[in-house]
Design a protein around this motif. Structure first.
Motif, PDB file in Angstrom:
ATOM      1  N   VAL A 518      15.523  38.809 -10.365  1.00 32.64           N
ATOM      2  CA  VAL A 518      15.970  39.551  -9.747  1.00 32.64           C
ATOM      3  C   VAL A 518      17.484  39.782  -9.749  1.00 32.64           C
ATOM      4  O   VAL A 518      18.031  38.700  -9.527  1.00 32.64           O
ATOM      5  CB  VAL A 518      15.542  39.364  -8.051  1.00 32.64           C
ATOM      6  CG1 VAL A 518      15.928  40.352  -7.290  1.00 32.64           C
ATOM      7  CG2 VAL A 518      13.991  38.983  -7.950  1.00 32.64           C
ATOM      8  N   GLU A 519      17.920  41.096  -9.981  1.00 30.77           N
ATOM      9  CA  GLU A 519      19.607  40.926 -10.328  1.00 30.77           C
ATOM     10  C   GLU A 519      19.962  42.242  -9.422  1.00 30.77           C
ATOM     11  O   GLU A 519      19.262  43.322  -9.414  1.00 30.77           O
ATOM     12  CB  GLU A 519      19.721  41.148 -11.721  1.00 30.77           C
ATOM     13  CG  GLU A 519      21.163  41.527 -12.058  1.00 30.77           C
ATOM     14  CD  GLU A 519      21.245  41.719 -13.690  1.00 30.77           C
ATOM     15  OE1 GLU A 519      22.654  41.811 -13.809  1.00 30.77           O
ATOM     16  OE2 GLU A 519      20.381  41.874 -14.269  1.00 30.77           O
ATOM     17  N   ALA A 520      20.997  41.991  -8.868  1.00 28.57           N
ATOM     18  CA  ALA A 520      21.794  43.120  -8.027  1.00 28.57           C
ATOM     19  C   ALA A 520      23.144  43.428  -8.526  1.00 28.57           C
ATOM     20  O   ALA A 520      23.837  42.303  -8.789  1.00 28.57           O
ATOM     21  CB  ALA A 520      21.585  42.829  -6.555  1.00 28.57           C
ATOM     22  N   ARG A 521      23.320  44.455  -8.516  1.00 28.79           N
ATOM     23  CA  ARG A 521      24.924  44.793  -8.954  1.00 28.79           C
ATOM     24  C   ARG A 521      25.265  46.202  -8.452  1.00 28.79           C
ATOM     25  O   ARG A 521      24.519  47.099  -8.375  1.00 28.79           O
ATOM     26  CB  ARG A 521      25.065  44.669 -10.178  1.00 28.79           C
ATOM     27  CG  ARG A 521      24.363  45.431 -11.334  1.00 28.79           C
ATOM     28  CD  ARG A 521      24.421  45.339 -12.777  1.00 28.79           C
ATOM     29  NE  ARG A 521      23.502  46.231 -13.658  1.00 28.79           N
ATOM     30  CZ  ARG A 521      24.091  47.079 -14.165  1.00 28.79           C
ATOM     31  NH1 ARG A 521      25.543  47.347 -14.361  1.00 28.79           N
ATOM     32  NH2 ARG A 521      23.443  48.054 -15.055  1.00 28.79           N
ATOM     33  N   HIS A 522      26.666  46.513  -8.473  1.00 30.02           N
ATOM     34  CA  HIS A 522      27.189  47.916  -8.170  1.00 30.02           C
ATOM     35  C   HIS A 522      27.307  48.382  -9.499  1.00 30.02           C
ATOM     36  O   HIS A 522      28.043  48.006 -10.467  1.00 30.02           O
ATOM     37  CB  HIS A 522      28.255  47.808  -7.342  1.00 30.02           C
ATOM     38  CG  HIS A 522      28.075  47.164  -5.996  1.00 30.02           C
ATOM     39  ND1 HIS A 522      28.926  46.983  -5.193  1.00 30.02           N
ATOM     40  CD2 HIS A 522      27.020  47.015  -5.445  1.00 30.02           C
ATOM     41  CE1 HIS A 522      28.498  46.423  -3.802  1.00 30.02           C
ATOM     42  NE2 HIS A 522      27.341  46.501  -3.987  1.00 30.02           N
ATOM     43  N   HIS A 523      27.067  49.688  -9.694  1.00 26.56           N
ATOM     44  CA  HIS A 523      27.197  50.380 -10.820  1.00 26.56           C
ATOM     45  C   HIS A 523      27.383  51.980 -10.453  1.00 26.56           C
ATOM     46  O   HIS A 523      26.282  52.717  -9.944  1.00 26.56           O
ATOM     47  CB  HIS A 523      26.021  50.276 -11.637  1.00 26.56           C
ATOM     48  CG  HIS A 523      26.198  50.976 -13.177  1.00 26.56           C
ATOM     49  ND1 HIS A 523      27.443  50.732 -14.015  1.00 26.56           N
ATOM     50  CD2 HIS A 523      25.559  51.837 -13.691  1.00 26.56           C
ATOM     51  CE1 HIS A 523      27.154  51.699 -15.152  1.00 26.56           C
ATOM     52  NE2 HIS A 523      26.202  52.342 -14.865  1.00 26.56           N
ATOM     53  N   ILE A 529      19.271  47.457  -8.344  1.00 29.60           N
ATOM     54  CA  ILE A 529      18.517  46.166  -8.211  1.00 29.60           C
ATOM     55  C   ILE A 529      17.274  46.283  -9.202  1.00 29.60           C
ATOM     56  O   ILE A 529      16.458  47.180  -9.512  1.00 29.60           O
ATOM     57  CB  ILE A 529      17.690  46.039  -6.841  1.00 29.60           C
ATOM     58  CG1 ILE A 529      18.922  45.856  -6.028  1.00 29.60           C
ATOM     59  CG2 ILE A 529      17.041  44.826  -6.721  1.00 29.60           C
ATOM     60  CD1 ILE A 529      18.210  45.892  -4.307  1.00 29.60           C
ATOM     61  N   ARG A 530      17.247  45.202 -10.078  1.00 27.67           N
ATOM     62  CA  ARG A 530      16.554  45.152 -11.111  1.00 27.67           C
ATOM     63  C   ARG A 530      15.396  43.682 -10.903  1.00 27.67           C
ATOM     64  O   ARG A 530      16.040  42.892 -10.734  1.00 27.67           O
ATOM     65  CB  ARG A 530      17.046  44.920 -12.478  1.00 27.67           C
ATOM     66  CG  ARG A 530      17.893  45.955 -13.050  1.00 27.67           C
ATOM     67  CD  ARG A 530      18.642  45.848 -14.429  1.00 27.67           C
ATOM     68  NE  ARG A 530      18.080  45.249 -15.144  1.00 27.67           N
ATOM     69  CZ  ARG A 530      17.374  45.849 -16.218  1.00 27.67           C
ATOM     70  NH1 ARG A 530      17.763  47.097 -16.290  1.00 27.67           N
ATOM     71  NH2 ARG A 530      16.815  45.243 -17.271  1.00 27.67           N
ATOM     72  N   VAL A 531      14.191  44.058 -11.113  1.00 23.52           N
ATOM     73  CA  VAL A 531      13.354  43.040 -10.966  1.00 23.52           C
ATOM     74  C   VAL A 531      12.436  42.998 -12.558  1.00 23.52           C
ATOM     75  O   VAL A 531      11.596  43.988 -12.529  1.00 23.52           O
ATOM     76  CB  VAL A 531      12.255  43.201  -9.799  1.00 23.52           C
ATOM     77  CG1 VAL A 531      11.397  41.879  -9.656  1.00 23.52           C
ATOM     78  CG2 VAL A 531      13.104  43.405  -8.335  1.00 23.52           C
ATOM     79  N   SER A 532      12.830  41.843 -13.115  1.00 30.56           N
ATOM     80  CA  SER A 532      11.929  41.932 -14.367  1.00 30.56           C
ATOM     81  C   SER A 532      11.041  40.615 -14.603  1.00 30.56           C
ATOM     82  O   SER A 532      11.445  39.714 -13.830  1.00 30.56           O
ATOM     83  CB  SER A 532      13.021  42.128 -15.587  1.00 30.56           C
ATOM     84  OG  SER A 532      13.891  40.922 -15.411  1.00 30.56           O
TER      85      SER A 532
END
Length: 920
Positions: A518-523, A529-532
């Motif tokens: 689970v990854e969170a970032r501002h772009h 938010i990516r859940v892979s």
């Protein structure tokens, strides 16, 4: 000391133990799901030793012995990490939970048992209780001790807030359902509420909530499927469950679980009896028969319920049978904390945003004053020329007065510019502080995911390595509050459907433990938010087969669908690829919740999958809901705003770069052909004079990219979002409004709506709203298709257009109602389940409006129950068809029966009778 006082040493001790427990729990949770994860044993040992030292100071011998034993485990693990197996990690987790309970002052007799379990994990564990000094008493205090519970974790507080909200929904909904049990629309939100409570309770390990909510959900699902009709006895049992769940929102959970175990068991048994159609046990026939908390027997009289009866229901840190739980006193934070409602904070943020915009208006005003100073300079030159041509006292006096004005103006401009800069800086800092007060680290919404992933994986016999990246990423509290359920659904889906069992992964050459990240970032001004996972990926052929089996499309169309089109079906309500329903998945609720949550905050969700490699869910959400960074464009002389995070690119395109093919304009970008539409056609505005260079905004949906030609670019700006008056309904292509720095209004465009409008213009070559046809003209019959599913809309559009009808589409009931009121349609084809305004509400609105009440309506829905068909006909539909009618010709036959052949010389739709509206 008095009950209202607390020993400062005990309060400090509880704080230190809370901090140590947080470190230990996080480390052990990661270790549980990923035994090979690099572990900082020294930090874990130091945290345990710190808790032991604090316990010795305040004289809590059991806590000191337990913390010392935990520290010994980590000391041995530093020398040989192989000693810490999965079973021993479970024992450590239990020990940490017990340490927290001891710190909170809860009576327990489990210390010896847990120490015995820990003793098998290391070569040596302290066997004797340490010498404990007498705790120091502060001056002026007695020897009594007040139990002050530690501050609750953020995730648990979120659970309490969600339970408060959803139990209110359940209570009101059940009362309405009892009055009208035949209406299936009332059941679905109740089932969703129970499902959400169950998921939230599972995340924070509140097993009584999981047990009760799960049985409630089962009973509601049975009613939704038509397997049983809910009667008063069923509603009584469900309301009893709601009462129990509501108590969780304000209870001391371990104490409450121990004191109310018999009530929970009785409620679960009663709900199971209603589910199986058996008579409710006499002791639980009515909600009022379940003993209230004050009448619950003490733990010494109530043996704990069996695990089989409650589906594994347990309560942490349960007291021994001969112990009595200590009284629960409200927590009093040592520092001054002010509770502010979320609505108040939202209003404060909105005002701060408006203040920021207003402050930036000062700079343009300062520039206008500088322009005035230039005019003064020019006037001074003119006076000098006049003085030379006609010297005299009047000219000298005029020049002197002008010089005085120039001096005053220059001084005021300097002061004003300083004030403008300071005001802009002050308001910017104010806005950032208010934003910061609403922001919380992403980690606050993911505390329970690692433990949940571990528990679900064990339940399914799988191994999981769980990772969270970007834990310090700032997230708006409103966004974060809504992320708990979607992320939980995605993670459970990834474990259940995505990850393979260890043996299968080994055969495929993968590690036995699957990875979920689970990854969170501002772009680009958005929260991504990516859940892979690295599992088997989505089986597109199985999904294609499932779609056809559910009669959501034809086999021919399904065979031509792309991956993006197929994965859209995963987000349909009630759609699931699971072979059976379990308490983990299979109800088709999870991904629907994910998409609904993303859309509710103006975001989107996408799915990418590689067979054998894994699946990735991407959520694109706004960072905050009150202010949007927008690019300003000019269309027909007026400014319009497009959210910057929804625009792909801004281009200056030479006019000769545009090509025309079959009457459609396009240009090339990065080797791809992109369709081009002037913005004035989308908004039905006057055209402007073209130049040799076009200003083009690239916008896109999931499958296509388009170019929107505008008159010019006006720059970027932060805009305070002002919602439109709800009485306007859904204004086509417009999302909200705002005020520019110069005080002029501007419309914020709905990029999704604009993209759909551009797509219609490019692919169909026509606008939705045209001038009404004159009676003497021979025209094509016009049909409006209303459905929130892009796939269904396209199927219906192709079928009708292929027969020769002119077809427009609307994305939901509200959009369809706005289009229908525009007039000129001969027929409406509508779905039932749609956001904002469902199909039945749309039909009723049409029948109540004299301008369009005679318009024929065909309802096409996947619901095939007789009561659903009757509801549609009673609302005023002429036909109620299921989506299987696409295959057997009933759909086109119904259209031709209602409005005739595609071509007509008539000026309006045919008249329909009351009997027509109730025809099958």
């Amino acid at each position: 000391m008095t009950d209202g006082d607390a020993d400062p040493l005990l309060e400090l001790f509880r704080r230190e133990v809370s901090a140590a427990v947080a470190v230990l729990t996080e480390g052990l949770a990661i270790l549980a799901v990923d035994p090979d994860h690099p572990t900082d044993w020294e930090t874990l040992e130091r945290s345990a030793r710190s808790a032991r030292g604090s316990a010795l100071i305040v004289g809590l011998a059991d806590a000191a012995e337990l913390a010392g034993a935990i520290g010994d485990v980590f000391a041995e693990a530093r020398r040989d990490a192989r000693l810490v197996t999965a079973d021993r990690v479970a024992a450590l987790l239990s020990a940490v939970d017990l340490l927290k309970a001891l710190a909170d002052g809860e009576a327990t007799g489990q210390v010896a048992e847990v120490l015995a379990r820990l003793s098998g994990t290391v070569v040596r564990v302290e066997s004797s209780r340490p010498e404990v000094p007498v705790p120091l008493s502060p001056p002026g205090r007695g020897e009594e001790e007040a139990a002050v519970p530690a501050t609750e974790a953020p995730l648990l507080e979120l659970f309490r807030e969600e339970v408060r909200s959803l139990t209110g929904t359940l209570s009101a909904g059940l009362v309405e359902l009892e009055a009208d049990p035949a209406d299936p629309r009332r059941i679905e939100p109740l089932m969703r509420a129970a499902h959400s409570i169950k998921g939230a309770a599972r995340i924070v390990a509140v097993e009584p909530g999981v047990a009760v909510a799960h049985v409630m959900e089962e009973l509601l699902v049975a009613a939704q499927k038509g397997e049983r009709m809910l009667g008063s006895a069923d509603v009584d049992a469900l309301l009893a469950g709601v009462d129990l769940l509501a108590e969780l929102a304000d209870a001391d959970l371990p104490v409450w679980s121990a004191a109310n175990a018999r009530r929970v068991e009785a409620c679960a048994v009663a709900l199971h009896a209603r589910l199986e159609g058996k008579p409710t046990p006499a002791s639980t026939q009515r909600a009022g028969d379940v003993s209230p908390p004050s009448e619950a027997p003490p733990p010494s009289e109530a043996p704990p319920p069996s695990e089989a009866a409650l589906g594994g229901l347990t309560s942490p840190a349960r007291p021994e049978p001969d112990s009595t739980p200590p009284p629960h006193h409200p927590a009093t934070p040592p520092d001054q904390v002010v509770r502010v409602s979320a609505q108040c904070l939202s209003r404060l943020l909105s005002l701060a945003g408006e203040s920021l915009v207003e402050a930036r208006w000062l700079q343009p005003f300062a520039r206008s004053l500088l322009k005035l100073k230039k005019y003064h300079d020019h006037l001074a030159d003119v006076l000098d020329e006049l003085a030379r041509a006609a010297p005299g006292r009047a000219a000298d006096d005029a020049r002197k007065r002008l010089d005085d004005c120039r001096d005053v103006l220059a001084d005021r401009i300097a002061v004003f510019e300083t004030h403008a800069r300071e005001s802009d800086d002050l308001n910017s800092r104010l806005y950032r502080e208010v934003i910061a007060s609403r922001m919380r680290p992403f980690a606050d919404g993911t505390h329970g995911l690692a433990r949940m992933a571990r528990d679900v994986a064990r339940q399914l016999g799988k191994q999981v390595r769980f990772e969270v990246l970007g834990q310090t990423t700032d997230v708006d509290r409103d966004i974060l509050d809504r992320l708990e359920a979607p992320l939980g659904h995605i993670v459970r889906n990834a474990i259940d459907h995505g990850l393979e069992i260890p043996e299968e992964r080994s055969r495929a050459g993968k590690p036995e433990a699957g990875t979920i990240r689970v990854e969170a970032r501002h772009h680009a001004g958005m929260l991504n938010i990516r859940v892979s996972d690295d599992g088997r990926g989505i089986d597109l052929e199985r999904l294609r087969t499932k779609v056809v089996e559910r009669r959501l499309t034809t086999p021919e169309l399904a065979a031509r669908m792309s991956e993006a089109e197929l994965t859209d079906f995963l987000f349909l309500p009630g759609f699931s690829t699971a072979a059976s329903v379990t308490d983990v998945s299979g109800r088709g609720v999870g991904l629907d919740v994910v998409q609904s949550t993303a859309q509710a905050v103006g975001g989107s969700v996408r799915v990418h999958s590689r067979p054998g490699k894994g699946t990735t869910f991407e959520l694109h959400l706004p960072i905050t809901l009150s202010v949007v960074r927008a690019v300003l464009v000019k269309i027909a002389g007026d400014p319009y705003a497009l959210p910057l995070n929804r625009t792909d690119r801004l281009l200056k395109l030479p006019a000769d770069a545009v090509r025309t093919l079959e009457g459609k304009a396009h240009f090339e970008v990065d080797g791809r052909h992109v369709g081009l539409v002037p913005a004035h056609l989308v908004f039905e505005l006057p055209a402007w004079e073209t130049t040799d260079e076009l200003a083009v905004v690239l916008i896109a949906d999931r499958a296509n990219q388009y170019g929107l030609a505008v008159e010019g670019f006006l720059g970027e700006q932060d805009l305070v979002v002002r919602p439109l008056d709800p009485r306007l309904g859904k204004v086509p292509n417009v999302a909200a409004a705002s005020i520019l720095e110069d005080g002029s209004p501007v419309l914020i465009l709905d990029v999704d709506d604009v993209t759909r409008s551009v797509g219609m213009l490019i692919h169909e070559g026509r606008l939705r709203h045209r001038r009404p046809a004159r009676p003497e003209e021979r025209r094509r019959k016009r049909v409006l298709v209303v459905d929130d599913s892009a796939i269904v809309r396209e199927v219906e559009r192709q079928m009708l257009a292929g027969r020769g009808y002119e077809v427009d589409v609307a994305v939901d009931g509200s959009d369809g109602w706005n289009a229908a009121r525009g007039g000129g349609y001969d027929l409406i084809v509508s779905d039932i389940d749609m956001p904002r305004m469902n199909g039945l509400e749309l039909v009723r609105a049409i029948r109540s409006d004299p301008r369009v009440q005679s318009l024929p309506v065909v309802v096409v829905s996947y619901k095939d129950r007789e009561e659903d068909r009757l509801s549609g006909l009673e609302a005023g539909a002429n036909y109620y068809l299921t989506k299987s009618s696409f295959h057997d010709g009933k759909f086109l036959a119904a259209v031709e029966e209602l409005i005739g052949e595609p071509l007509s010389g008539e000026g309006g739709p045919p008249e329909t009778t009351h009997a027509d509206r109730h025809r099958r």
